[in-house]
Enzyme design. Structure first.
Site, mmCIF file in Angstrom:
data_model
loop_
_atom_site.group_PDB
_atom_site.id
_atom_site.type_symbol
_atom_site.label_atom_id
_atom_site.label_comp_id
_atom_site.label_asym_id
_atom_site.label_seq_id
_atom_site.Cartn_x
_atom_site.Cartn_y
_atom_site.Cartn_z
ATOM 1 N N TYR A 110 5.968 29.984 -0.591
ATOM 2 C CA TYR A 110 5.813 28.758 0.204
ATOM 3 C C TYR A 110 4.746 27.860 -0.403
ATOM 4 C CZ TYR A 110 4.945 25.780 4.292
ATOM 5 O OH TYR A 110 4.786 24.705 5.134
ATOM 6 N N THR A 169 3.950 24.339 16.800
ATOM 7 C CA THR A 169 5.401 24.172 16.819
ATOM 8 C C THR A 169 6.047 25.538 17.065
ATOM 9 O OG1 THR A 169 5.879 24.628 14.490
ATOM 10 C CG2 THR A 169 5.175 22.389 15.045
#
Length: 260
Positions: A157, A192
């Site tokens: 990532y 989130t």
């Protein structure tokens, strides 16, 4: 002396009236970005792999919904041709597999790099081509603080987010002579659904909260100001930049506050 504030250009510096924006990744942070762009006057095309997510966000901003899988290069190129003149392009779509390097599989590597890096290149190339031909446009790509700093389990990532920053810089250089600006936003920790794994672990959650200078997580809405700025004439001389919206995460050296 006449005091007519309507003639002051600074009153409309952040306005996006008459602008057509394409938002790729319409859920979560993307939904808030759509709301902010629309609030400043832009017409927003909401594109997402999940057609229902695209429809819901488009309905919230009186925009247009498009089903789009950005890992499908042909679909991205078709979208860039069919969506008309695009003034603003915002790419928020991304994925992550949180694993240590020794445990990563080839399939997981391909999945993360395919969306976060290859698709970013395809979007920049496809929509950038049309903007260069027209001679104007602003592109905003979401990177991450992981493009600068890492932790265990974030190798692939982090590599893709660092790569996205370099793609943004290169696109800014190559598209700049045509009047097209390209920038990135690098969020820190954001509340989130994608961070539910962290929020479920209080020690982990609190460690992230106290890492930054502000001592808390951000809300998705707090990322929208940077996007509006970069999309607007307020940033007319800003390109190739990465705006960190991280609560001071990358400004702090470690989590220990020494006695002074």
């Amino acid at each position: 002396m006449r005091n007519d504030m309507t003639e002051n250009p600074y009153r409309t510096l952040f306005r996006l009236d008459g602008k057509r924006a394409v938002l790729i990744g319409a859920g979560g942070i993307g939904r808030e970005v759509a709301l902010a762009l629309a609030a400043h006057g832009a017409f927003v095309v909401c594109a997402d792999k999940d057609p229902e997510v695209a429809k819901q966000t488009a309905a919230a901003v009186s925009g247009e919904a498009v089903s789009l899988d950005v890992t499908d290069g042909a679909a991205v190129r078709d979208a860039a041709r069919s969506l008309g003149d695009v003034d603003i392009l915002v790419l928020t779509a991304a994925t992550n597999v949180r694993k240590r390097m020794l445990d990563y599989t080839e399939e997981e590597f391909d999945r993360v790099t395919g969306l976060n890096l290859k698709a970013t290149f395809t979007v920049l190339q496809s929509f950038g081509r049309a903007m260069v031909e027209r001679g104007s446009g602003s592109i905003v790509v979401f990177s991450s603080v992981r493009g600068f700093v890492v932790e265990p389990g974030q190798s692939v990532y982090a590599a893709t987010k660092a790569g996205a920053i370099q793609l943004v810089k290169t696109a800014a250089v190559e598209f700049g002579e045509a009047g097209v600006r390209v920038n990135a936003v690098a969020p820190g920790v954001v509340e989130t659904p994608l961070t539910n794994q962290i929020k479920a672990n209080k020690e982990w959650y609190d460690a992230y909260a106290t890492k930054g200078a502000l001592g808390r997580w951000s809300q998705p809405s707090e990322l929208t100001g940077a996007v509006v700025f970069l999309a607007s004439e307020a940033a007319s001389f800003v390109t190739g930049s990465t705006v960190a919206v991280d609560g001071g995460w990358t400004a702090v050296d470690g989590r220990f506050t020494p006695p002074t």
